[in-house]
Enzyme design. Structure first.
Site, short mmCIF file in Angstrom:
data_model
loop_
_atom_site.label_atom_id
_atom_site.label_comp_id
_atom_site.label_asym_id
_atom_site.label_seq_id
_atom_site.Cartn_x
_atom_site.Cartn_y
_atom_site.Cartn_z
N CYS A 88 -1.57 4.42 6.52
CA CYS A 88 -1.35 5.57 5.64
C CYS A 88 0.02 5.40 4.99
O CYS A 88 1.02 5.28 5.70
CB CYS A 88 -1.39 6.84 6.49
SG CYS A 88 -0.91 8.32 5.60
N CYS A 201 -1.84 4.73 -1.76
CA CYS A 201 -2.42 5.67 -0.80
C CYS A 201 -3.68 5.02 -0.28
O CYS A 201 -4.51 4.55 -1.07
CB CYS A 201 -2.73 7.00 -1.48
SG CYS A 201 -3.75 8.09 -0.47
#
Ligand code: DGL
Length: 290
Positions: A88, A201
């Site tokens: 992440c 992302c």
């Protein structure tokens, strides 16, 4: 048949396995998990989807640090990881340093946005970075750009609408819907003269084909999956652990029941699925790991 048998899941999490942990706020890290899992056939892996705190991207750095420290402490009650991967970007940009400090015995691998290869490859010297609000506002992206391409112009765009779209099942949406989400960002970057786009992302990796198709032929797409997994493999190989057979479990945070969408995802990615809450309560009632 879905592999959701409870006892099987618990057996999958034997303490001695020293699993590789993958963390994300939701589905975003699954492409990273899969890339690793396909190449490492005898590994035990736990993928943690922090559904209870999704999205990370709208939270402050301090909130993300505190969430991940608490979550790591919960997970460490059950397993001793040989490597822990923040699959992440938002978590990595915000909390990697704090986690390394708080848990120095765990080798942490973060997901650094692929700014370096993008600025090195860009001919127009204009590079787009797409991420969450938290990632785009963090000075880290600009620091990376300054380091590897001080002359490059970086256009950072926050795309939390794509994050939500993917988390709600966008990865299996009709192609036209995926394109509707991605197209405005590609157009904006094209208008800015970008010839490189960094997917900053991990959720965006679930729409990689759409990004590639809409960006071609003038904009190249860059992500960090290979670099991150190479690093994980390097650490995994040196760890003292005997892996007997491969097992992979998806742990969902939050108290809501497991949604059908998550069951489908677990099945599609070859994971057993379990609520972290249920694992905690069994652990504390002392029934599991004797
Ligand atoms: N997958 C996360 C990332 O790479 C973000 C999702 C979220 O906002 O929780 O940044």
């Amino acid at each position: 048949m879905l592999r959701t048998d409870f006892s099987h899941c618990l057996n999958s999490l034997h303490l001695s396995d020293k699993p590789a942990l993958f963390f994300d706020s939701g589905i975003g890290g699954l492409p990273y998990f899969r890339y690793f899992y396909e190449r490492n056939s005898c590994d035990t892996i736990i993928y943690i989807a922090d559904r209870g705190h999704f999205p990370y991207g709208s939270k402050t750095r301090a909130e993300i640090i505190s969430i991940l420290i608490e979550l790591t402490n919960r997970v460490l009650k059950h397993v001793t990881p040989r490597v822990s991967v923040l699959a992440c970007n938002t978590a990595s940009v915000s909390a990697l340093g704090a986690l390394r400090e708080a848990f120095p015995s765990i080798p942490w691998v973060g997901t650094v946005p692929a700014v370096k290869p993008a600025v090195l490859a860009s001919k127009t010297r204009c590079v787009g970075v797409l991420g969450t609000d938290r990632t785009i506002e963090d000075p880290y992206i600009m620091e990376l750009a300054r380091q590897y391409g001080p002359d490059a112009k970086i256009t950072g765009l926050a795309a939390s609408d794509i994050v939500h779209f993917v988390e709600q099942g966008g990865e299996i949406a009709p192609e036209a819907e995926k394109e509707r989400m991605v197209f405005p960002y590609i157009e904006q970057l094209r208008a800015a003269g970008a010839d490189a786009l960094v997917l900053g992302c991990t959720h965006f990796l679930l729409l990689l084909d759409t990004f590639r198709r809409l960006a071609a032929p003038d904009i190249g797409i860059y992500d960090s999956i290979e670099g991150v997994i190479r690093r994980v493999e390097k650490i995994s190989k040196t760890a003292e652990t005997v892996q007997k057979r491969r097992r992979a479990v998806l742990l969902l945070t939050g108290s809501a029941p497991i949604e059908p969408l998550w069951r489908k995802r677990a099945y599609a990615f070859g994971l057993d699925i379990l609520l972290l809450d249920s694992l905690d309560s069994l652990y504390f009632s002392d029934k599991v790991f004797k």
